[in-house]
Write a protein that holds these residues in place. Structure first.
Motif, PDB file in Angstrom:
ATOM      1  N   LEU A   7      -9.595 -15.745 -10.274  1.00 44.88           N
ATOM      2  CA  LEU A   7     -10.461 -14.650 -10.740  1.00 44.88           C
ATOM      3  C   LEU A   7     -11.417 -15.093 -11.841  1.00 44.88           C
ATOM      4  O   LEU A   7     -12.422 -14.416 -12.097  1.00 44.88           O
ATOM      5  CB  LEU A   7      -9.604 -13.492 -11.244  1.00 44.88           C
ATOM      6  N   LYS A   8     -11.145 -16.216 -12.489  1.00 42.07           N
ATOM      7  CA  LYS A   8     -12.040 -16.706 -13.549  1.00 42.07           C
ATOM      8  C   LYS A   8     -13.432 -17.025 -13.024  1.00 42.07           C
ATOM      9  O   LYS A   8     -14.393 -17.074 -13.795  1.00 42.07           O
ATOM     10  CB  LYS A   8     -11.435 -17.954 -14.192  1.00 42.07           C
ATOM     11  N   GLU A   9     -13.563 -17.242 -11.728  1.00 42.53           N
ATOM     12  CA  GLU A   9     -14.862 -17.596 -11.151  1.00 42.53           C
ATOM     13  C   GLU A   9     -15.759 -16.380 -10.912  1.00 42.53           C
ATOM     14  O   GLU A   9     -16.827 -16.497 -10.334  1.00 42.53           O
ATOM     15  CB  GLU A   9     -14.651 -18.362  -9.850  1.00 42.53           C
ATOM     16  N   ARG A  10     -15.302 -15.183 -11.314  1.00 40.96           N
ATOM     17  CA  ARG A  10     -16.078 -13.943 -11.240  1.00 40.96           C
ATOM     18  C   ARG A  10     -16.321 -13.450  -9.814  1.00 40.96           C
ATOM     19  O   ARG A  10     -17.212 -12.641  -9.577  1.00 40.96           O
ATOM     20  CB  ARG A  10     -17.430 -14.092 -11.965  1.00 40.96           C
ATOM     21  N   SER A  11     -15.571 -13.919  -8.891  1.00 40.65           N
ATOM     22  CA  SER A  11     -15.581 -13.374  -7.537  1.00 40.65           C
ATOM     23  C   SER A  11     -14.146 -13.031  -7.175  1.00 40.65           C
ATOM     24  O   SER A  11     -13.197 -13.643  -7.691  1.00 40.65           O
ATOM     25  CB  SER A  11     -16.158 -14.383  -6.539  1.00 40.65           C
ATOM     26  N   ILE A  12     -13.986 -12.050  -6.322  1.00 34.07           N
ATOM     27  CA  ILE A  12     -12.651 -11.534  -6.029  1.00 34.07           C
ATOM     28  C   ILE A  12     -12.259 -11.935  -4.605  1.00 34.07           C
ATOM     29  O   ILE A  12     -12.870 -11.483  -3.630  1.00 34.07           O
ATOM     30  CB  ILE A  12     -12.629  -9.999  -6.181  1.00 34.07           C
ATOM     31  N   PRO A  13     -11.269 -12.791  -4.466  1.00 29.73           N
ATOM     32  CA  PRO A  13     -10.802 -13.169  -3.126  1.00 29.73           C
ATOM     33  C   PRO A  13     -10.325 -11.940  -2.348  1.00 29.73           C
ATOM     34  O   PRO A  13      -9.823 -10.961  -2.922  1.00 29.73           O
ATOM     35  CB  PRO A  13      -9.654 -14.132  -3.409  1.00 29.73           C
TER      36      PRO A  13
END
Length: 550
Positions: free
Chosen positions: A52-58
């Motif tokens: 989630l640190k990458e600012r996209s939500i799997p």
């Protein structure tokens, strides 16, 4: 920052609500950076949190994420964007600092606009203030037909008093005088409510080469930090103040003993009125919004004593005005120095980053030199490709706050191009060896020519001040290596150049190059050579006869 996730209560980041069931009360304010905050509805594994640190939500976590705020989006705005499907967007309150290095900043890009995902941190401070939000207790409407000028509202309570300055400008496009006095409101915003006297410690005494003295405003600001800080202060966590706002009480603006900014500028308005010279008042805010179209109605534009903080729009307006034949009088020192930005939508808030170089009270961290409002590089205009010399012929040379000096005429003052301004002034007279600002007309902060930085080749140094002591120091951006001979007693660069030159289409520029200059105007009931010199210049600058190119 406050958000409303779902239908529950208000959710705060960088504070908590101590108001319980009543009004929201932000308490426990946090000092530090926060990047990519997230709320989930269950405990996650370390590996899932890292994703989630990458600012996209799997996709497999989409139903678990209540909100994930990407603080690298809309950097100039006051909305914290939730990139989850729930869209619990937040409101960013009191202008904490944005465009700051985030958790993933690796030094590969030092310009946030090139890689905003590396600048997703907001730096929160417990002393951030944008709008005090005070309710209106009293109001007053400026009567129709009130003359343009500078005014004050006087407040009294018992034996206490306080003045609230304000300005009346003419109706847009309808000037009432040939001269416009340009009030340096952006510089006021930068300095106002400064804690230099009380909270700077020895830095203030080192900078001023004098003992610190307090007044009642200094004591009040120390005891009431809720009024906010100046751009010369540090936040309580030690970081520099990058934003300033006019939507709060201005304790350091109004009639007081300290002859700096507003108070020093009243010497000019007083002199204009005493001499019966009609003038309109316009402000930095006006010029930023309206550009050269505001200025071109006037034959002559005069600055105040210290127009230090300038936006791109303001610099371009003055340049365009001069190219169109406008006459320009620079009445100060250390002008057009720091590049700033005004917020594109919020009223009354200004940003500045103290980057790279300059005489400064704090230093921005590497990678945080670019302003969040506009993406422009902050710091000195000299480092941004448009030096003050291109605006007024001179740039910041030295400062000292104990004793001012005087000017002496040069051979160039006898050139027919400029001799008229010295009518009634002897060739060997000391010009301004008197005054209420440090005892002379050349002092406090002073400027000199620099052709490499933009002084026009045909500019005339018509008078110069060179008699300064060891307490007046050459500014650091002018030399490449530290050494001991940087003071007025040893350094030939510690000088103040009074300059005149012609501009296209019949225009001209006159620069006093000294903050102290205006403090000499009223000496001997306005009968003195500083007053005479300025009056000669002003009368000629409003004359319709074009200046001829040399």
């Amino acid at each position: 920052m406050t958000v409303r996730p779902g239908t529950g209560g208000r959710f705060l980041i960088a504070a908590h609500n101590s108001g319980k069931d009543g009004p929201l009360v932000a308490d426990g304010l946090f000092n530090g950076k926060i990047d990519t905050p997230c709320v989930v509805n269950r405990a996650l594994s370390r590996a899932s949190m890292e994703r989630l640190k990458e600012r996209s939500i799997p996709r497999d976590l989409a139903t678990d994420v209540v909100a994930l705020w990407d603080l690298s989006k809309e950097m100039e705005g006051i909305t914290a964007h939730d990139v989850s499907a729930n869209r619990h967007h937040g409101a960013i309150v009191n202008m904490p600092t944005r465009a700051m290095k985030g958790w993933n900043h690796d030094g590969s890009e030092m310009v946030w606009t090139h890689k905003p995902e590396h600048y997703g941190a907001i730096h929160f401070h417990d002393d951030d203030v944008y709008d005090c939000g005070w309710e209106t207790d009293a109001s007053w409407t400026v009567p129709e037909g009130t003359k343009s000028g500078t005014y004050c509202v006087e407040l009294t309570q018992g034996d206490q008093w306080f003045y609230i300055p304000f300005y009346v400008r003419p109706i847009t496009g309808k000037p009432t005088a040939k001269i416009a006095l340009l009030i340096a409101t952006c510089s006021y915003y930068a300095y106002v409510n400064n804690h230099m006297a009380y909270d700077w410690g020895t830095l203030g005494e080192h900078s001023g080469n004098t003992f610190t003295m307090f007044d009642m405003e200094d004591m009040h600001l120390h005891m009431h930090p809720e009024h906010g800080l100046s751009m010369y202060d540090n936040h309580s966590d030690g970081s520099g103040v990058a934003y300033a706002s006019r939507l709060r009480p201005f304790m350091h603006m109004g009639p007081r003993a300290n002859l700096w900014q507003y108070n020093a500028d009243t010497h000019i308005t007083d002199w204009l009125e005493e001499k019966g010279i009609e003038f309109d008042v316009i402000t930095d805010d006006d010029m930023h919004a309206e550009g050269v179209s505001l200025l071109e109605h006037y034959d002559c534009v005069m600055t105040t004593t210290h127009p230090e903080y300038y936006t791109t729009e303001m610099m371009h307006a003055l340049l365009n005005y001069q190219q169109k034949g406008g006459r320009f009088i620079y009445m100060g020192g250390n002008g057009f120095y720091w590049r700033v930005a005004l917020h594109p939508s919020l009223p009354g808030v200004m940003e500045m980053r103290r980057a790279e170089d300059g005489m400064r009270s704090w230093i921005a961290e590497g990678g945080e030199y670019y302003m969040s409002f506009t993406g422009e590089l902050g710091g000195l205009w000299r480092r941004n490709g448009l030096s003050p010399e291109a605006i007024c012929g001179t740039g910041f040379a030295a400062q000292g706050f104990n004793k001012a000096s005087h000017y002496l005429r040069t051979e160039a003052s006898e050139d027919p191009r400029a001799a008229w301004m010295f009518d009634g002034i002897g060739r060997d007279e000391k010009i301004g060896d008197f005054g209420t600002v440090l005892g002379g007309a050349a002092g406090s902060e002073i400027d000199s020519i620099n052709h490499e930085e933009g002084t026009p080749p045909h500019a005339l140094i018509v008078a110069e001040a060179t008699e300064f002591g060891v307490d007046v120091h050459w500014v650091k951006e002018e030399f490449n290596h530290s050494h001991s001979a940087v003071n007025g007693e040893n350094c030939p660069h510690v000088r103040c150049d009074m300059v005149f030159y012609e501009t296209p289409n019949g225009g001209a520029v006159f620069s006093t190059s000294s903050i102290a200059f205006a403090g000499s105007l009223a000496h001997n009931s306005y009968d003195n050579n500083v007053s005479r010199l300025l009056e000669n210049v002003v009368r000629r600058f409003v004359d319709e006869e074009p200046f001829k190119a040399p």
